[in-house]
Motif scaffolding. Sequence first.
Motif, PDB file in Angstrom:
ATOM      1  N   ARG A   1      73.630  69.264 -27.221  1.00  0.00           N
ATOM      2  CA  ARG A   1      74.065  70.076 -25.611  1.00  0.00           C
ATOM      3  C   ARG A   1      73.829  70.002 -24.751  1.00  0.00           C
ATOM      4  O   ARG A   1      72.721  69.339 -24.343  1.00  0.00           O
ATOM      5  N   PRO A   2      74.855  69.995 -23.629  1.00  0.00           N
ATOM      6  CA  PRO A   2      74.761  69.482 -22.165  1.00  0.00           C
ATOM      7  C   PRO A   2      74.641  70.405 -21.872  1.00  0.00           C
ATOM      8  O   PRO A   2      73.942  71.912 -22.033  1.00  0.00           O
ATOM      9  N   GLU A   3      73.607  70.019 -20.585  1.00  0.00           N
ATOM     10  CA  GLU A   3      73.145  71.212 -19.285  1.00  0.00           C
ATOM     11  C   GLU A   3      74.405  71.849 -18.979  1.00  0.00           C
ATOM     12  O   GLU A   3      75.366  71.703 -18.858  1.00  0.00           O
ATOM     13  N   GLY A   4      73.482  73.372 -19.444  1.00  0.00           N
ATOM     14  CA  GLY A   4      73.914  73.956 -18.747  1.00  0.00           C
ATOM     15  C   GLY A   4      75.638  74.910 -20.126  1.00  0.00           C
ATOM     16  O   GLY A   4      76.203  75.822 -19.686  1.00  0.00           O
ATOM     17  N   ARG A   5      75.478  74.321 -20.907  1.00  0.00           N
ATOM     18  CA  ARG A   5      75.847  75.492 -21.973  1.00  0.00           C
ATOM     19  C   ARG A   5      75.754  76.057 -23.246  1.00  0.00           C
ATOM     20  O   ARG A   5      75.254  75.466 -24.842  1.00  0.00           O
ATOM     21  N   ILE A   6      74.845  76.914 -22.926  1.00  0.00           N
ATOM     22  CA  ILE A   6      73.745  77.719 -23.814  1.00  0.00           C
ATOM     23  C   ILE A   6      74.661  78.450 -24.334  1.00  0.00           C
ATOM     24  O   ILE A   6      75.701  78.757 -24.416  1.00  0.00           O
ATOM     25  N   ASP A   7      74.466  78.017 -25.735  1.00  0.00           N
ATOM     26  CA  ASP A   7      75.182  77.924 -27.267  1.00  0.00           C
ATOM     27  C   ASP A   7      76.372  77.152 -27.302  1.00  0.00           C
ATOM     28  O   ASP A   7      77.370  77.954 -27.857  1.00  0.00           O
ATOM     29  N   GLY A   8      76.208  75.979 -27.213  1.00  0.00           N
ATOM     30  CA  GLY A   8      77.143  75.504 -27.011  1.00  0.00           C
ATOM     31  C   GLY A   8      76.671  73.947 -27.455  1.00  0.00           C
ATOM     32  O   GLY A   8      77.453  73.341 -26.547  1.00  0.00           O
TER      33      GLY A   8
END
Length: 121
Positions: A108-115
């Motif tokens: 999970r990259p930074e800033g991709r909540i649930d992404g």
Amino acid sequence: MKNTKHLVKFVREAVIKRKRERYVGYLVNKKGQTKFLAALDHDLLRDIDDSKAVNELSEKEWLMHGYFYSSQGAYDIPNKTITEAYEKASWEGGWLILSESGGLGVYRPEGRIDGEIYIKL
């Protein structure tokens, strides 16, 4: 910090060909490992081979032993299961969880909540 076989396997098979050796080079010393952790925020996202991404992991795969890496400084932290590592993951910064074999990853990259991106090699 240490160099781990599961991380080297993952990088060699999940990262696009033209960036592989750069990432493998990061893993040989503490300074490079710090650069690898920083790459979890954004850089690794563009360097993952899209053909390795899958829609989900199976229930059995979530129960495999996992290792946690985070741009917040965690490097090769063992967890009983991938699920356990996932539940402990911070909502800040990028992170990567690998199976013991290095054949499965949750990124999970930074800033991709649930992404999250699920990767099978």
